[in-house]
Design a protein around this motif. Structure first.
Motif, PDB file in Angstrom:
ATOM      1  N   PHE A  12     -19.170  -9.231  10.531  1.00  0.00           N
ATOM      2  CA  PHE A  12     -18.282 -10.054  10.718  1.00  0.00           C
ATOM      3  C   PHE A  12     -17.148  -9.719  10.036  1.00  0.00           C
ATOM      4  O   PHE A  12     -17.066  -9.168   9.014  1.00  0.00           O
ATOM      5  N   TYR A  13     -15.781 -10.057  10.348  1.00  0.00           N
ATOM      6  CA  TYR A  13     -14.616  -9.995   9.953  1.00  0.00           C
ATOM      7  C   TYR A  13     -13.832 -11.129   9.465  1.00  0.00           C
ATOM      8  O   TYR A  13     -14.043 -11.994  10.027  1.00  0.00           O
ATOM      9  N   SER A  14     -13.164 -10.816   8.382  1.00  0.00           N
ATOM     10  CA  SER A  14     -12.375 -11.915   7.719  1.00  0.00           C
ATOM     11  C   SER A  14     -11.112 -11.057   7.072  1.00  0.00           C
ATOM     12  O   SER A  14     -10.984  -9.809   6.984  1.00  0.00           O
ATOM     13  N   LEU A  15     -10.044 -11.978   6.966  1.00  0.00           N
ATOM     14  CA  LEU A  15      -8.789 -11.305   6.376  1.00  0.00           C
ATOM     15  C   LEU A  15      -9.248 -10.892   5.002  1.00  0.00           C
ATOM     16  O   LEU A  15     -10.048 -11.579   4.296  1.00  0.00           O
ATOM     17  N   ASN A  16      -8.561  -9.805   4.838  1.00  0.00           N
ATOM     18  CA  ASN A  16      -8.628  -9.377   3.183  1.00  0.00           C
ATOM     19  C   ASN A  16      -7.682  -9.892   2.267  1.00  0.00           C
ATOM     20  O   ASN A  16      -6.725  -9.536   2.047  1.00  0.00           O
ATOM     21  N   THR A  17      -8.128 -10.913   1.655  1.00  0.00           N
ATOM     22  CA  THR A  17      -7.249 -11.723   0.902  1.00  0.00           C
ATOM     23  C   THR A  17      -6.844 -10.982  -0.558  1.00  0.00           C
ATOM     24  O   THR A  17      -5.871 -11.554  -1.394  1.00  0.00           O
ATOM     25  N   GLU A  18      -7.701 -10.013  -0.936  1.00  0.00           N
ATOM     26  CA  GLU A  18      -7.521  -8.941  -1.963  1.00  0.00           C
ATOM     27  C   GLU A  18      -6.632  -8.067  -1.823  1.00  0.00           C
ATOM     28  O   GLU A  18      -6.415  -7.232  -2.602  1.00  0.00           O
ATOM     29  N   ASN A  19      -5.991  -7.730  -0.429  1.00  0.00           N
ATOM     30  CA  ASN A  19      -5.151  -6.529  -0.242  1.00  0.00           C
ATOM     31  C   ASN A  19      -3.929  -6.847  -0.898  1.00  0.00           C
ATOM     32  O   ASN A  19      -3.438  -8.120  -0.987  1.00  0.00           O
ATOM     33  N   ASP A  20      -3.099  -5.902  -1.599  1.00  0.00           N
ATOM     34  CA  ASP A  20      -2.020  -6.024  -2.045  1.00  0.00           C
ATOM     35  C   ASP A  20      -0.987  -6.466  -1.386  1.00  0.00           C
ATOM     36  O   ASP A  20       0.130  -7.335  -1.709  1.00  0.00           O
ATOM     37  N   TYR A  21      -0.811  -6.421  -0.094  1.00  0.00           N
ATOM     38  CA  TYR A  21      -0.136  -7.105   1.012  1.00  0.00           C
ATOM     39  C   TYR A  21      -0.213  -8.305   1.758  1.00  0.00           C
ATOM     40  O   TYR A  21       0.222  -8.712   2.761  1.00  0.00           O
ATOM     41  N   PHE A  22      -1.379  -8.981   1.420  1.00  0.00           N
ATOM     42  CA  PHE A  22      -1.867 -10.351   1.734  1.00  0.00           C
ATOM     43  C   PHE A  22      -0.788 -11.353   1.957  1.00  0.00           C
ATOM     44  O   PHE A  22      -0.779 -11.728   3.143  1.00  0.00           O
ATOM     45  N   HIS A  23       0.100 -11.336   0.921  1.00  0.00           N
ATOM     46  CA  HIS A  23       0.949 -12.455   0.982  1.00  0.00           C
ATOM     47  C   HIS A  23       1.985 -12.179   1.989  1.00  0.00           C
ATOM     48  O   HIS A  23       2.511 -13.274   2.624  1.00  0.00           O
ATOM     49  N   PHE A  24       2.306 -10.835   2.246  1.00  0.00           N
ATOM     50  CA  PHE A  24       3.195 -10.546   3.313  1.00  0.00           C
ATOM     51  C   PHE A  24       2.744 -10.799   4.568  1.00  0.00           C
ATOM     52  O   PHE A  24       3.370 -11.688   5.456  1.00  0.00           O
ATOM     53  N   VAL A  25       1.312 -10.582   4.966  1.00  0.00           N
ATOM     54  CA  VAL A  25       0.949 -10.772   6.215  1.00  0.00           C
ATOM     55  C   VAL A  25       0.495 -12.296   6.220  1.00  0.00           C
ATOM     56  O   VAL A  25       0.904 -12.888   7.538  1.00  0.00           O
ATOM     57  N   GLU A  26       0.364 -13.051   5.317  1.00  0.00           N
ATOM     58  CA  GLU A  26       0.097 -14.510   5.201  1.00  0.00           C
ATOM     59  C   GLU A  26       1.515 -15.194   5.794  1.00  0.00           C
ATOM     60  O   GLU A  26       1.499 -16.201   6.199  1.00  0.00           O
ATOM     61  N   GLN A  27       2.555 -14.810   5.181  1.00  0.00           N
ATOM     62  CA  GLN A  27       3.780 -15.240   5.512  1.00  0.00           C
ATOM     63  C   GLN A  27       4.195 -15.197   7.262  1.00  0.00           C
ATOM     64  O   GLN A  27       4.678 -15.938   7.698  1.00  0.00           O
ATOM     65  N   ILE A  28       3.630 -14.010   7.481  1.00  0.00           N
ATOM     66  CA  ILE A  28       3.768 -13.842   9.035  1.00  0.00           C
ATOM     67  C   ILE A  28       3.032 -14.888   9.732  1.00  0.00           C
ATOM     68  O   ILE A  28       3.337 -15.247  10.859  1.00  0.00           O
ATOM     69  N   LEU A  29       1.820 -15.001   9.462  1.00  0.00           N
ATOM     70  CA  LEU A  29       0.767 -15.682  10.026  1.00  0.00           C
ATOM     71  C   LEU A  29       1.356 -17.223   9.966  1.00  0.00           C
ATOM     72  O   LEU A  29       1.248 -17.915  11.021  1.00  0.00           O
ATOM     73  N   GLN A  30       1.983 -17.647   8.914  1.00  0.00           N
ATOM     74  CA  GLN A  30       2.323 -19.041   8.859  1.00  0.00           C
ATOM     75  C   GLN A  30       3.488 -19.376  10.022  1.00  0.00           C
ATOM     76  O   GLN A  30       3.612 -20.523  10.419  1.00  0.00           O
ATOM     77  N   GLU A  31       3.997 -18.240  10.585  1.00  0.00           N
ATOM     78  CA  GLU A  31       5.162 -18.499  11.531  1.00  0.00           C
ATOM     79  C   GLU A  31       4.505 -18.602  12.926  1.00  0.00           C
ATOM     80  O   GLU A  31       5.321 -18.722  13.786  1.00  0.00           O
ATOM     81  N   LEU A  32       3.360 -18.436  13.061  1.00  0.00           N
ATOM     82  CA  LEU A  32       2.509 -18.350  14.287  1.00  0.00           C
ATOM     83  C   LEU A  32       1.778 -19.582  14.777  1.00  0.00           C
ATOM     84  O   LEU A  32       1.396 -20.157  13.769  1.00  0.00           O
ATOM     85  N   PRO A  33       1.901 -19.920  15.866  1.00  0.00           N
ATOM     86  CA  PRO A  33       1.040 -21.253  16.374  1.00  0.00           C
ATOM     87  C   PRO A  33      -0.425 -20.754  16.293  1.00  0.00           C
ATOM     88  O   PRO A  33      -0.976 -19.742  16.350  1.00  0.00           O
TER      89      PRO A  33
END
Length: 114
Positions: free
Chosen positions: A74-95
């Motif tokens: 099973f796969y999930s987002l790696n919230t401990e990745n150094d760049y998670f917050h960058f990815v998270e910001q991108i995802l917030q802009e998507l439907p």
């Protein structure tokens, strides 16, 4: 909350990975849900090896992580990745893509491999 500044090289790598529509949608689906390869196969109507290649690239970059449950992964987002917050910001802009998971539930194929 500590936020890591993303250098241009790492940002370009992440953006290149997420520039693929399938990988971007996979990451968006994983934003609030854990999913198995078989669910992505059903959603994208792609072969298991193709989905696995996309997931391998995301895992190699540290964007997603995997957890083995018996014979399934099973796969999930790696919230401990150094760049998670960058990815998270991108995802917030998507439907939201939650409708894809709801459709799987209606068809009875949500986590069908368990």
């Amino acid at each position: 909350m500590i936020t890591t500044t993303v250098n241009i090289e790492n940002a370009a790598t992440i953006l290149k990975l997420l520039g693929d529509k399938t990988r971007l949608m996979i990451v968006k689906l994983l934003e609030n849900h854990t999913c198995c390869v078989c669910e992505f196969v059903e959603i994208f109507q792609m072969s298991q090896p193709s989905i696995s290649q996309h997931l391998r690239k995301l895992k190699d970059a540290g964007i997603v992580k995997e957890q083995r449950r018996g014979q399934w992964i099973f796969y999930s987002l790696n919230t401990e990745n150094d760049y998670f917050h960058f990815v998270e910001q991108i995802l917030q802009e998507l439907p939201s893509q939650k409708d894809k998971l709801i459709e799987l539930e209606k068809k009875g194929t949500r986590i069908s491999c368990c």
